[in-house]
Design an enzyme around this catalytic site. Sequence first.
Site, PDB file in Angstrom:
ATOM      1  N   GLY A  80       0.888  -1.199   0.019  1.00 19.10           N
ATOM      2  CA  GLY A  80      -0.091   0.011   0.139  1.00 19.10           C
ATOM      3  C   GLY A  80       0.963   1.405   0.127  1.00 19.10           C
ATOM      4  O   GLY A  80       2.208   1.165   0.326  1.00 19.10           O
ATOM      5  N   CYS A  96       5.376  -6.329   1.458  1.00 17.28           N
ATOM      6  CA  CYS A  96       5.783  -5.010   1.436  1.00 17.28           C
ATOM      7  C   CYS A  96       5.226  -4.083   2.533  1.00 17.28           C
ATOM      8  O   CYS A  96       5.694  -4.357   3.621  1.00 17.28           O
ATOM      9  CB  CYS A  96       5.206  -4.496  -0.094  1.00 17.28           C
ATOM     10  SG  CYS A  96       6.456  -3.211  -0.720  1.00 17.28           S
ATOM     11  N   TYR A  97       4.312  -3.333   2.378  1.00 11.19           N
ATOM     12  CA  TYR A  97       3.555  -2.345   3.360  1.00 11.19           C
ATOM     13  C   TYR A  97       3.048  -3.438   4.442  1.00 11.19           C
ATOM     14  O   TYR A  97       3.170  -2.883   5.797  1.00 11.19           O
ATOM     15  CB  TYR A  97       2.749  -1.328   2.852  1.00 11.19           C
ATOM     16  CG  TYR A  97       1.878  -0.701   3.827  1.00 11.19           C
ATOM     17  CD1 TYR A  97       2.585   0.278   4.506  1.00 11.19           C
ATOM     18  CD2 TYR A  97       0.578  -0.827   4.214  1.00 11.19           C
ATOM     19  CE1 TYR A  97       1.889   1.146   5.760  1.00 11.19           C
ATOM     20  CE2 TYR A  97       0.012  -0.176   5.051  1.00 11.19           C
ATOM     21  CZ  TYR A  97       0.698   0.720   5.901  1.00 11.19           C
ATOM     22  OH  TYR A  97       0.198   1.425   6.860  1.00 11.19           O
ATOM     23  N   HIS A 144       7.538  -8.002  -4.178  1.00  8.20           N
ATOM     24  CA  HIS A 144       6.076  -8.535  -4.616  1.00  8.20           C
ATOM     25  C   HIS A 144       6.232  -9.682  -5.080  1.00  8.20           C
ATOM     26  O   HIS A 144       6.741  -9.853  -6.520  1.00  8.20           O
ATOM     27  CB  HIS A 144       5.514  -7.262  -5.765  1.00  8.20           C
ATOM     28  CG  HIS A 144       5.330  -5.842  -4.823  1.00  8.20           C
ATOM     29  ND1 HIS A 144       4.146  -5.851  -4.129  1.00  8.20           N
ATOM     30  CD2 HIS A 144       6.021  -4.846  -4.732  1.00  8.20           C
ATOM     31  CE1 HIS A 144       4.175  -4.523  -3.874  1.00  8.20           C
ATOM     32  NE2 HIS A 144       5.155  -4.046  -4.069  1.00  8.20           N
ATOM     33  N   GLU A 194       3.679 -11.220  -6.216  1.00  5.33           N
ATOM     34  CA  GLU A 194       2.387 -11.526  -7.194  1.00  5.33           C
ATOM     35  C   GLU A 194       2.788 -11.080  -8.646  1.00  5.33           C
ATOM     36  O   GLU A 194       1.823 -11.329  -9.407  1.00  5.33           O
ATOM     37  CB  GLU A 194       1.207 -10.846  -6.704  1.00  5.33           C
ATOM     38  CG  GLU A 194       1.346  -9.313  -6.516  1.00  5.33           C
ATOM     39  CD  GLU A 194       2.108  -8.762  -5.367  1.00  5.33           C
ATOM     40  OE1 GLU A 194       2.976  -9.507  -4.708  1.00  5.33           O
ATOM     41  OE2 GLU A 194       1.907  -7.510  -5.075  1.00  5.33           O
ATOM     42  N   GLY A 209     -21.341 -11.804 -25.645  1.00  2.00           N
ATOM     43  CA  GLY A 209     -20.244 -11.712 -24.889  1.00  2.00           C
ATOM     44  C   GLY A 209     -20.090 -12.813 -23.879  1.00  2.00           C
ATOM     45  O   GLY A 209     -20.908 -13.426 -23.436  1.00  2.00           O
ATOM     46  N   ASP A 245     -19.341 -12.898 -20.739  1.00  2.00           N
ATOM     47  CA  ASP A 245     -20.106 -12.774 -19.343  1.00  2.00           C
ATOM     48  C   ASP A 245     -21.435 -13.280 -19.457  1.00  2.00           C
ATOM     49  O   ASP A 245     -21.871 -14.001 -18.590  1.00  2.00           O
ATOM     50  CB  ASP A 245     -19.743 -11.202 -18.798  1.00  2.00           C
ATOM     51  CG  ASP A 245     -18.280 -10.800 -18.876  1.00  2.00           C
ATOM     52  OD1 ASP A 245     -17.471 -11.989 -18.987  1.00  2.00           O
ATOM     53  OD2 ASP A 245     -18.021  -9.715 -18.430  1.00  2.00           O
ATOM     54  N   LYS A 254     -12.049 -12.305 -14.585  1.00  2.00           N
ATOM     55  CA  LYS A 254     -12.458 -12.830 -16.221  1.00  2.00           C
ATOM     56  C   LYS A 254     -11.873 -14.160 -16.663  1.00  2.00           C
ATOM     57  O   LYS A 254     -12.558 -14.964 -17.181  1.00  2.00           O
ATOM     58  CB  LYS A 254     -11.672 -11.766 -16.966  1.00  2.00           C
ATOM     59  CG  LYS A 254     -12.252 -11.833 -18.428  1.00  2.00           C
ATOM     60  CD  LYS A 254     -13.461 -11.079 -18.559  1.00  2.00           C
ATOM     61  CE  LYS A 254     -13.889 -10.826 -19.962  1.00  2.00           C
ATOM     62  NZ  LYS A 254     -15.414 -10.288 -20.155  1.00  2.00           N
TER      63      LYS A 254
END
Length: 561
Positions: A103, A130-131, A217, A219, A273, A275, A417
């Site tokens: 953050g 991190c934070y 990080h 990720e 679409g 979704d 998604k």
Amino acid sequence: MDKSKSKQIRKESRRVATSGDIEVSTYLEIAKEISGEQPITPKEAVPPAKRETIIVIDFGSQYSMLIARRVRECQVYCELLPYDTPWEKIASLNPSGFILSGGPASVYQPDAPLAPTYIYESHLPILGICYGMQILTHQLGGKVSPGTKREYGHAILHLSDADSPLFADLPPSSPVWMSHGDKIEEMPPAFATLAYTENSPIAVMGNDEGIFGLQFHPEVAHTPEGKTILKNFVYRVCGCQGNWTMGNFINESIAKIKKQVGKGKVISALSGGVDSAVVATLIHWAIGDQLTCIFVNNGLLRREEVERTFNTFRLNLGMNIIYVDASQRFLNRLKGVTDPEMKRKVVGEEFIKVFEEEAEKIGKVDFLAQGTLYPDVIESTSSVTSASAKIKTHHNVGGLPAKMTLNLLEPLRYLFKDEVRQVGLELGLPEEMVWRQPFPGPGLAIRIIGEVTKEKLEILRNADWIVMNEIKKAKLYRQLWQSFAILTDVKSVGVMGDYRTYGYLVAIRAVTSEDAMTADWSRLPYDVLARISNRIVNEVPEVNRVVYDITSKPPSTIEWE
Ligand code: XMP
């Protein structure tokens, strides 16, 4: 718009799952569909197993959502929640462990967000990133020192305790991505250094209680071993077994939808679409003909899209579909409209009108199904400064009028998604529908610069068809976030045989992107561009010039309007 106001509007407007993701297919795929695909039969739902959950406590890092995605890629369900979420909510999710995100704050700022004490009292494993690591240090009695300069970029991580469960299957040294200002000066009592980098003597710390801190990080793609570290945390430290699969999700959802809907009636807007297709199919599996889909042809779709969508859902999936050809209505409303925002507004409003009219004809309806996805949910609930200011009013077609008092059914509310696509595949939807590139709700109206007319729509459809066809032939379709043609309002002089021509300028846009917030123009091979250009000027008589858009987002946007 101020944030509270925009939240308010979000709450009030009930969105219809028509946005995004309609595209055109190749001739081959159409032929395959017309020849008829195997009908898909819903399978029986089996009772869900107790779901394991990792909770990411969000302190506002731009990567928070990515952490949740990475954990889910390890087949463990993960939710991102604001740091002020009450314990009751967390407890209901059956957490197996916590990750504290990064953050922008500094633990010494007066209003710095900190971890709620229940996180420590739960005695569950914690990974601070991190934070998040600085919070752990600060709250557990260590010392964080304000960084004099920010460490940003690549570093090499060296393991000092290779036996830590966090480091299983990790090489002794590997690249990591750093992005922090403050750093750990003194670890909390009972913590030990587990790894270091040249600039960070405490790049990883941990204690025997399953509490760890990472200064980098894990990720992001720039930390190639990051996913292994996260996987080690969820499996080896938190003890998860990995029961988050799309097959389990489908079974759980079907059971939930059946329970929620009972004997009620559901309507859903279908756009073609991914979704809305997945929403409709999932609900259809659960409650069959209690679902009615409304498919509005707004006349702004790509070539053959209408037939293809209709065939898939009515013929192959056997759904109840009301098809409305409202193209003329939309064209009438768009007459003389040149402003992009106005186009969006007009298309959105008209859509709602048509949808409402059709819904009324069905009689009593209890639920409205929507394709809301997890990133929308996160964005509307985050208590930390939400990153993404919307530049264009878009991403949905509009809100339904308040008088349509329907309950919402949002079965994809907790999916990313890529998970929606997996569900689509598991449900047996055609691959080309599952992998289709996003397509904006206002459709071709925002890809025609200036006034939208029937003639211009036809020109654009023809040019766009060639782009899609060549991109698919070159096997580039899936790598690209979007690829399409734009009909500009520029006319230029050309020459054809002995004749001077004065024709339209068509632009080609092809971009790569992770999430549409940023995008890079794709370095399409010259021969693909050449084929696209040749075919357009030869096959679309109104066009005599083709250009390629080589701008990224930002500063441009993906669409031209
Ligand atoms: P921009 O042009 O803002 O687009 O870079 C980002 C993504 O959003 C899509 N887009 C829309 N989708 N209604 C939609 O449903 C809209 O009005 C709209 N405008 C843009 C765009 O195609 C891209 O994927």
